[in-house]
Structures are given as structure tokens and as C-alpha cells.
Design an enzyme around this catalytic site. Structure first.
Site, mmCIF file in Angstrom:
data_model
loop_
_atom_site.group_PDB
_atom_site.id
_atom_site.type_symbol
_atom_site.label_atom_id
_atom_site.label_comp_id
_atom_site.label_asym_id
_atom_site.label_seq_id
_atom_site.Cartn_x
_atom_site.Cartn_y
_atom_site.Cartn_z
ATOM 1 N N HIS A 1 37.478 46.518 36.891
ATOM 2 C CA HIS A 1 36.162 46.521 38.092
ATOM 3 C C HIS A 1 35.384 45.645 37.651
ATOM 4 O O HIS A 1 34.728 44.680 36.737
ATOM 5 C CB HIS A 1 35.122 47.709 37.738
ATOM 6 N N CYS B 1 28.841 43.115 33.075
ATOM 7 C CA CYS B 1 29.075 43.943 33.672
ATOM 8 C C CYS B 1 29.780 43.125 35.156
ATOM 9 O O CYS B 1 30.370 43.736 35.302
ATOM 10 C CB CYS B 1 28.442 45.450 34.190
ATOM 11 N N HIS C 1 35.843 42.781 34.338
ATOM 12 C CA HIS C 1 36.257 43.433 33.018
ATOM 13 C C HIS C 1 37.195 44.636 33.287
ATOM 14 O O HIS C 1 37.201 45.244 34.178
ATOM 15 C CB HIS C 1 35.425 43.496 32.164
ATOM 16 N N HIS D 1 38.739 49.020 31.470
ATOM 17 C CA HIS D 1 38.233 49.907 30.872
ATOM 18 C C HIS D 1 39.834 50.713 30.632
ATOM 19 O O HIS D 1 40.904 51.302 31.525
ATOM 20 C CB HIS D 1 36.925 50.922 30.749
ATOM 21 N N ASP E 1 45.093 53.777 38.103
ATOM 22 C CA ASP E 1 45.899 53.357 37.138
ATOM 23 C C ASP E 1 46.379 52.197 37.736
ATOM 24 O O ASP E 1 47.294 51.670 38.534
ATOM 25 C CB ASP E 1 46.646 53.871 36.229
ATOM 26 N N HIS E 2 46.135 50.765 36.906
ATOM 27 C CA HIS E 2 46.332 49.914 36.545
ATOM 28 C C HIS E 2 46.033 49.043 37.995
ATOM 29 O O HIS E 2 46.838 48.083 38.422
ATOM 30 C CB HIS E 2 48.091 49.364 36.224
ATOM 31 N N GLU F 1 34.230 56.195 30.027
ATOM 32 C CA GLU F 1 34.365 54.704 30.195
ATOM 33 C C GLU F 1 35.107 53.843 29.034
ATOM 34 O O GLU F 1 35.232 53.355 28.856
ATOM 35 C CB GLU F 1 33.084 54.233 31.102
#
Lengths: 134, 134, 134, 134, 134, 134
Positions: free
Chosen positions: D14, D33, D39, D41, D79-80, D124
């Protein structure tokens, strides 16, 4: 209402005893925690703030700011310290996890600009932790 | 060849300094770890034994026995203690994780009846650990 | 009001089924958890006590005492046991995490001398846990 | 009343920014951020359901079913993925942990057949997590 | 010989693909890891240094110094970054955990003043990690 | 040379005993692990493969493939099973962690298409684990 948690760690030593108790009471209550030269822990501190999300930022509170508040008011005063001798905000208190958690609450109370302080959790070992909600 | 690990924890305090160094050297090397009243950690100790499986038991070594050896020789001497003042096997040593791990190796060496001592791992914080293999 | 948690672990086996259900219902509901020869888990138990701090000790409850109460009343009865066959306080119950947590609550209720039992948390795997608050 | 938790994980990227803020505000609020290329998580999601135990099964809710509901409604969509660009239920939202948790709540709300949705917790990083209870 | 480990974390995004492969090969090899808008991870990095203890300090290497070397040479370049686009030392490489670990080794090699670089471990998720020893 | 690890978990029950030993020997060696109705664990399995990186993919081995090999050859046979009664590859063996790890090695050996099997690690509890390297 949303809850946001920031976790920080500190390493400190302490000794548990109450000079007003007899030796026998002290032995029974504090046992090996009353070693005269102290022992220590890696404490894990979780500070939980409750409130509403700011629609401009998507944050309840900027975690960089919350981290700074916790470090300035708590971690800088207890990390790599002796909790019986070196920490003004614990002066005169038996540094049990319970008392440390309440004292940390009092150090943080009124200093959170967005949301309100909801909970202080303190892990003393992997098997023992306490929580205080004011 | 198989490797069997037993994990134990202990909580202790220490102070890092060398009286033979100047104040400036001490500050640079040990910084906040040289707090005169000490600080502390929850240490995690892993003892690894290597050897052959006994076909009668399916064990390299009975873990109840390995646990007892570690507690009798190490944990009972360091848990809830001050590593600078209370521990004979660390006397005269700077209690860094490196020195503690080697001293623990020496306490255990020759006391493992089945297999041989392969490694001593010592976690001082969640970010720092050391390993010694003799 | 402060909350104090003690964590203990136990290793046990179980089988999930209800003899009053049809085979088809059993298959759908319990699937591989109904393996006739059983399977098992390392359960993590957290017992949370709520109350006031005793100013003489700084404790809500002495954790050595809380540990002893949990071991005497729960861990000694379930650790290294089959939860369907070996545990009197689970007799006649389907040993799901939900039912085990409630049964543990009932074993502990009324036995905490300082503070009151607030919560029983039971982790069955790293992905599943339950909580019961009475 | 019992609480049952299912934990799932997902890996996503994100970028945090609000096009309506000035560059200076953005820098101050979102700092690193706001890296334009994003980047990411490993998010840990805990979904907590509250309710009564079904005496026929010993379950509040079959965890196989709860897992399926979470995967179908949430994990399969995030996811991904890139949370700014690929996820319809986050469209137009700043993907902070707070906003993601509330959006996940809304995706799950009304889809739990047994018990009621009680809480969504979202980790996170190892130091930051949020919780939303509707 | 003793081994000293320092752990650091960073959050980054990436996309796995090789422009020289066909679409079919790409799909089979990289699957959801080839999402065009990327995904991300909280990476855990462990850097292990091997050597002799300095008797003046009890250290193999001062961990404050090792931390600084890792942050200056690695973390500051990858944390909150896109590993495909933002990181010079990964330029032209497929940013798999294997390739990242080797590239981190090359960034650190020759920069450890005490002891020698022994191993770089990189955890991409709780289920996947790689290790490179030069 | 690089090392790639895949972690999987399984939940199983077992009983430790050797019918050729006397009751007294059994008691001394296996103690509560010899509960006739069994007990159980959440086992954590780590499979480590060593080899060279494929420059076309950046992988030593595709982790989706390694996961499938571990699930097909090991997890599907032991998860939610009784290790004494239900698992052909453990038949006639005392299911200690040592013996299980070696048996898992033998199930996987020769089935890894890229790189070579380097190590099998098996965690039985948070305090006990074994490693086998062939």
C-alpha cells in the site's frame, strides 16, 4: 470507535520488597523476587488509544507521534534502568508489574492529543502480564 | 547424528563495564548498558545436544533429564539474580551475552550423559542473541 | 481495577464427535477432528483475574499462588491426558475449545482468594482461540 | 457468552497519502509511508465472533466455516494485492490499518451464520495493531 | 569462536516476474506473486557475525555498531520501499527472498570491523525464510 | 549455496512406550508421556533445502512446489492423526520427536527436484525441538 495499539520494549531491573513487612512475610510474598542485588526483565509495553478516525488522514492517531509520546514520557525513563532507584515516577512504589502499569498510565494520561488513553498492558515475562484501563 | 534442543528461561540483572577502561572508553563501548544501578533481561537459553538415538527409547537423551541438568547447573544459579554480584561462575567476567554463553557452556560441559554438548544459544532481547559451540 | 494474567501450557489429545449425530452430520461438522484414534494439541491457557491492588504488596494476587491454583485445579488434570477419557471435569462433554474453556472456568471459579476470575482464554492452535468471561 | 477467534494472514502492499492535502502536510503525516512506489506488510487478521455454544456440536461456530467465510470475503481479495489499486472494497479509502479493519468488518458483517461479529483485529507490524468492534 | 546475531525488520513491496519468460511460464512459476501492482511483506533480517571475544569488552562486536552498519547499509535503503523500483543494490534482480539475501550479504561484506560476516537470514513470511552464508 | 526453509504445522496425538521394557523402566523413561490413552501436540515442521539459485527464476526451489511436496508426503499423513496407530511410515517406531524427524526425512528424501534436502527440524513444544540432517 476504533482502538490503536503501539508496542514498545524496555529492559530494566528491579527488586520486590516492602520494608514495613517482617522477613517472614517478605519471604512468603516475594521469595526470589526479593533478591537484594535485584534481577530484571525485558518488559513489553502496549499502549492502546481509543477514538474516532480522522477522515483526512485515515488515522485515529499518527503512530509516529504516539511512539514519540511513549518514548519521551516512559521508555527514556525506564529503559536500561533500575526501577527501584532510577525512576522518579516509581519513587516510593513497590515496582510490581501492577504498580508499573498504573504509573505508566499516569505518565501518559493527558498527553495523547487524538483519541483517549484506553489501556496500558505490560508483559513482565512470557507467562505474566497485567492490564490497566484507568 | 541428531540434534536435540531444550529451551529454558531466566530473569536476571546486570551492568556492563570494565574497571580498567577510562570513563570515555566505557561510555563509548557500554553506553546505557553501564547504568550504575543495573538493568535486566528475560534471557532465553537453548542447549543443543548432538548424538545417536538409543533404539530402546527413541531418545537421544531423556529431555526430563536434560532439563534437570540445565536447571541444577545453570538456571538455579542465575534466575532472579544479579549476574555481576550473585553468580560464582561469572565472577570476574563482564556479563555480556557472549561471556554468559561461554560460562554456561563450561558449567554444562562434561555433565551430559548421553550425546555431547553441541551448542549454547542465549537470547538477551528479541533483537540480540549469541551462540557458542565450544 | 487492574487485570493480571497467568499463562500455562498443556499437551493433550482429543476426538470431536457426538454419538447422537448421524455419520453424515458428524463428517460435515467434525471432519478430520473426528479421527477415531484421536489427535492432539499444545494448548495455551491464560487465566485473567480482575481486582484492586493490595497496597502492602503491590500485587492484585501473588502470581506464585495463582500459578499453584491453576496447576492444582487444571493443569495437573489435563496435561499429557486424553480429554475424552481421562478428565473427570470434561466427562460427557464434547472437548471443543469452547467446552474446555468453560469447564476450566468452572474448575477455577470460587478458588481465587484475591480479586475475581475475569476471563479464561484457550489457544488450541496458532490460528484458533476462544475466550470465556463467565 | 463465548468468544471464538480465527486468525488468517495476508501479504499486501500500500501507499498512504491523501491527494487533497498539500505536499508539506503529506510529508508530515505520512512520511516514508507515502513512498510513491509503495511498500508492504504481512498483515495478521483476527476475526472474533461472540455467541452461545450449540449443545449438539460444542461449537459456537464451526471454525472450518468461519475460515471459509474469511477467505472468500476478505483474504481472496487482499492477499498478494496492492491495497490502493486492486481491492474494490477499499476503493477511494486511504488504506491505513484503521480503514482496512473497518472495511473488513463491513465485508464480514451479516455473513456470520452462528453468533455475531464481535471484533476485527489487524496487526500491520509487530509493533502496531488496531481493533474495531463495530 | 562465537556467533553474534542482530535482528532488524523492514517493510517493503515487490513483484516477482522475469520479462524474458513467457506468460505461461510466469503464471506457473510466480502465480499470485506476479500481481502487476505488487504486494508486500514485513521482512525480518538476521545478520550473524562470527569471531573471537575481545577480552577488554566481553564483546565479539559492539551491537550498537553492528545495528548502525545494518541500518546504514541495508535498512535505510529497503524499508518502506518498492524492491523492484527503489533499491539500487537490487536493480536488475528478481527480488525473491534468495536474491535479496545474497544482495544484502554483498552490501554488508567487508563492512564488519570485528569478526567476519557469517550468515544472512531473511524471513519473508512466518512460513518461508532463506539463509545465505557466502 | 543458499538454504530455503518451508514451515508447516500439524496436530497429532501419541503415546511413548516400548513394550519390551519393564514397567519400572517405562515409568522412569517415559513417565507421563506413557499415558495409555495418549496425549498430543501441535508440531511445527521446518524443511530446509540447500542448493544453487536458478537465475531464470531467482528461486532455489519454488516454495509452492516445496509446500505441495511436504503436504502430500508428510502433512496429509500425520495431521489430525494418532502417530502410534494411524501413520504407516511410523509403524513399529516409538514416536519420539527424534524418530518422527528421521521418518519425515526418509519420506522426503529423493522427492525434492531442485536442490537437496538439508535438514528437518521438528518442534514438539515451545521448549523442545530436534533437528536431523541425514
Amino acid at each position: 470507535m476504533i482502538y490503536v495499539t503501539r508496542r514498545e520494549v524496555f529492559s530494566a531491573s528491579h527488586r520486590l520488597f516492602n520494608p514495613q513487612l517482617t522477613d517472614e512475610q517478605t519471604d512468603k510474598l516475594f521469595g526470589k523476587c526479593n533478591n537484594p542485588n535485584g534481577h530484571g526483565h525485558n518488559y513489553i509495553l502496549e499502549v492502546i488509544v481509543a477514538g474516532e478516525i480522522n477522515p483526512d488522514t485515515g488515522y485515529l492517531i499518527d503512530l509516529k507521534l504516539l511512539k514519540k509520546i511513549i518514548i519521551d514520557n516512559v521508555i527514556s525513563k525506564v529503559d536500561h534502568k533500575n526501577l527501584n532507584m532510577d525512576v522518579q515516577f516509581l519513587s516510593g512504589k513497590i515496582p510490581t508489574a501492577e504498580n508499573i502499569a498504573i504509573a505508566i498510565w499516569n505518565e501518559l494520561d493527558g498527553k495523547i492529543p487524538d483519541g483517549r488513553l484506553y489501556s496500558v498492558k505490560l508483559y513482565e515475562t512470557e507467562n505474566n502480564y497485567v492490564e490497566y484501563r484507568g
